[in-house]
Design an enzyme around this catalytic site. Structure first.
Site, PDB file in Angstrom:
ATOM      1  CB  THR A  63      -0.937   0.026   1.225  1.00 27.23           C
ATOM      2  OG1 THR A  63      -0.152  -0.091   2.422  1.00 27.23           O
ATOM      3  CG2 THR A  63      -1.941  -1.126   1.164  1.00 27.23           C
ATOM      4  CE1 TYR A 126      -1.419   0.249  -3.872  1.00 30.24           C
ATOM      5  CE2 TYR A 126      -2.772   1.993  -4.819  1.00 30.24           C
ATOM      6  CZ  TYR A 126      -2.625   0.914  -3.960  1.00 30.24           C
ATOM      7  OH  TYR A 126      -3.702   0.501  -3.204  1.00 30.24           O
TER       8      TYR A 126
END
Length: 300
Positions: A63, A126
């Site tokens: 994350t 990401y």
């Protein structure tokens, strides 16, 4: 007869709330595995963990958005290849998979909410790593895989935007907060309830597989969320000052528009989430966040 559920990433912000929701259901036998207990990049470990479970809720993820820019291969190993291992294990065992993804799969250049089927085009590493996971679920579990995209998640477990604002309120007179990024602040407990409802609907054969958007209704900016957090916490919202994204340069680009549409929930028979400004007061009344707000008030 109980149904066995597995929650991966069970030590995180969302995973802990999913465990809480499932623990209250006497018809569920839930196993929670943290990232230290299950490495999703290990296919043998994943197969062993999934075995015997009817539903898998994958909250495991890399994350750190900024760190992914310099470690995209590692991020993709967790968010892409790890999800592929989970999807393959679910396909082999017959388990349903509920996988968490992100608004970062979109470019953030829209002006209307992104529909579930809108074209994806991540602007950072990401987002690319999470899109790889989505594709693995769609490929390996076309009829039993559920990808739920969420965004701007906050809650009582771990650091997040709301807790950070309350902690900074104790130390700073004013806070500069970005006012040109738009999204849907989403309480992790509300998402956990929606996820578990989706899992039950899927078990009953009522929820079509595919992509859902698990965010609060409505929209605001980080600046708007910070002001409302202060107001509801008994702090002066005028202490929040609006700035542009350029004031906080980051390694990873952020989508300027992260508003998601919720068109698929009626087909699953699961309600959409309440508005973000209805969720936030309930979240701030939970003991952990209320204690942070009280500490912020008494520190001045």
């Amino acid at each position: 007869m109980t149904t066995r559920w597995l929650v991966t990433g069970a030590g995180g912000l969302l995973g802990r709330d999913v465990l809480t929701e499932l623990a209250a259901d006497r018809g569920v036998d839930v196993t929670g595995l943290t990232r230290h207990q299950l490495d999703v990049t290990d296919p043998s470990a994943v197969c062993a963990a999934v075995d015997g479970h009817r539903v898998v809720v994958n909250c495991a993820a890399w994350t750190d958005v900024d760190a992914a820019e310099a470690a995209e291969e590692t991020a993709t190993a967790v968010n892409g290849t790890g999800v592929r291992h989970l999807a393959r294990a679910c396909a082999d065992s017959g388990a349903l998979l509920l996988h968490l993804s992100t608004d970062y799969v979109f470019p953030g250049d829209a002006h209307d909410p992104y529909a579930e089927g809108a074209p994806t085009a991540p602007v950072n590493a990401y987002g690319r790593s999470k899109l790889a996971g989505e594709r693995a679920v769609a490929e390996l579990l076309p009829g039993t895989g559920y990808t739920v995209r969420t965004a701007w998640l906050y809650g009582t477990h771990g650091r997040n935007f709301v807790t950070t604002m309350l902690e900074l309120a104790r130390r700073r007179e004013t806070l500069d907060v970005i006012a040109d990024q738009h999204g849907q602040p989403t309480w992790s407990r509300a998402l956990a309830r929606q996820l578990t409802a989706l899992g039950r609907a899927a078990l009953a054969g009522l929820a079509p597989a595919g992509i859902y958007h698990g965010t609060a209704a409505g929209r605001t900016t980080w600046y708007g969320l910070a002001r409302e957090t202060f107001r509801l916490s008994g702090l002066d919202p005028e202490r929040i000052r609006p700035v542009g994204s350029a004031a906080f340069p980051r390694p990873a680009a952020r989508p300027a528009y992260a508003v998601l549409g919720h068109g698929r929930w009626p087909a699953a028979g699961v309600p959409s989430q309440p508005r973000w400004d209805d969720q936030l007061p309930k979240a701030l009344n939970t003991p952990a966040l209320a204690a942070l707000a009280a500490a912020a008030r008494t520190s001045r």
